[in-house]
Design an enzyme around this catalytic site. Structure first.
Site, PDB file in Angstrom:
ATOM      1  N   CYS A  53       0.843  -1.197   0.000  1.00 43.68           N
ATOM      2  CA  CYS A  53       0.000   0.000   0.000  1.00 43.68           C
ATOM      3  C   CYS A  53       0.882   1.251   0.000  1.00 43.68           C
ATOM      4  CB  CYS A  53      -0.891  -0.017   1.240  1.00 43.68           C
ATOM      5  SG  CYS A  53      -1.883   1.472   1.433  1.00 43.68           S
ATOM      6  N   CYS A  56       0.297   3.054   3.574  1.00 43.49           N
ATOM      7  CA  CYS A  56       0.774   2.532   4.871  1.00 43.49           C
ATOM      8  C   CYS A  56       1.750   1.373   4.739  1.00 43.49           C
ATOM      9  CB  CYS A  56      -0.416   2.119   5.732  1.00 43.49           C
ATOM     10  SG  CYS A  56      -1.196   0.563   5.217  1.00 43.49           S
ATOM     11  N   CYS A 101      -7.425  -0.748   1.179  1.00 41.09           N
ATOM     12  CA  CYS A 101      -6.455  -1.322   2.115  1.00 41.09           C
ATOM     13  C   CYS A 101      -7.139  -1.568   3.450  1.00 41.09           C
ATOM     14  CB  CYS A 101      -5.292  -0.341   2.283  1.00 41.09           C
ATOM     15  SG  CYS A 101      -4.134  -0.809   3.592  1.00 41.09           S
ATOM     16  N   CYS A 104      -5.318   1.060   6.307  1.00 39.44           N
ATOM     17  CA  CYS A 104      -5.467   2.530   6.314  1.00 39.44           C
ATOM     18  C   CYS A 104      -6.725   2.984   5.586  1.00 39.44           C
ATOM     19  CB  CYS A 104      -4.229   3.202   5.724  1.00 39.44           C
ATOM     20  SG  CYS A 104      -4.069   3.040   3.934  1.00 39.44           S
ATOM     21  N   CYS A 124      -8.414  -4.899 -10.172  1.00 33.40           N
ATOM     22  CA  CYS A 124      -7.955  -3.844 -11.079  1.00 33.40           C
ATOM     23  C   CYS A 124      -7.495  -2.668 -10.226  1.00 33.40           C
ATOM     24  CB  CYS A 124      -9.113  -3.458 -11.996  1.00 33.40           C
ATOM     25  SG  CYS A 124      -8.650  -2.283 -13.269  1.00 33.40           S
TER      26      CYS A 124
HETATM   27 FE    FE Z   1      -2.797   1.060   3.517  1.00 37.76          FE
END
Ligand code: FE
Length: 135
Positions: A53, A56, A101, A104, A124
């Protein structure tokens, strides 16, 4: 979108996110934006490693689940365990499944049911929401 900050392990105010993200990352991760197709270098990244990510750094996808969807966005058929969560997205006159995510809440992209075996899923993703960490 009903992804308020408080429900995630990592939560920051908009101002705090703006300080740690680029304008492009902020627009996609925090404002549900979509990068233009074929603009992310990660679309063509087929090295061995992990896509984490951009907000984070939680590991989200292994390079082993990446495939060329031809859409111009990095695509995967399976996320890592507990990495992502989904919500129903009814924007743009469509019903899609939004992927974010799990740590976060950052917006990553959408998941569709036209992916390859073994899962049949196509995650995607916006490349700007991800960072590639080579093995
Ligand atoms: Fe994240």
């Amino acid at each position: 979108m009903a992804t308020s900050n408080s429900e995630f392990e990592i939560s920051k105010t908009e101002e705090e996110w703006r300080k740690v993200l680029t304008p492009e990352q902020f627009q996609v991760l925090r404002k549900h934006g979509t990068e233009r197709a074929h603009t992310s270098p990660l679309d063509k990244q087929y090295g061995k490693g992990t896509f984490v990510c951009a907000g984070c750094e939680l590991p989200l996808f292994s390079s082993e689940t990446k495939f060329n969807s031809g859409t111009g966005w990095p695509s995967f058929f399976d996320p890592m365990e507990n990495a992502i969560a989904t919500t129903v997205d009814k924007s743009l006159f469509m019903t899609r499944t939004e992927v974010h995510c799990s740590r976060c809440g950052g917006h990553l992209g959408h998941v569709f049911n036209d992916g390859p075996k073994p899962t049949g899923k196509r995650y995607c993703m916006n490349g700007v929401s991800l960072k590639f960490v080579a093995d």
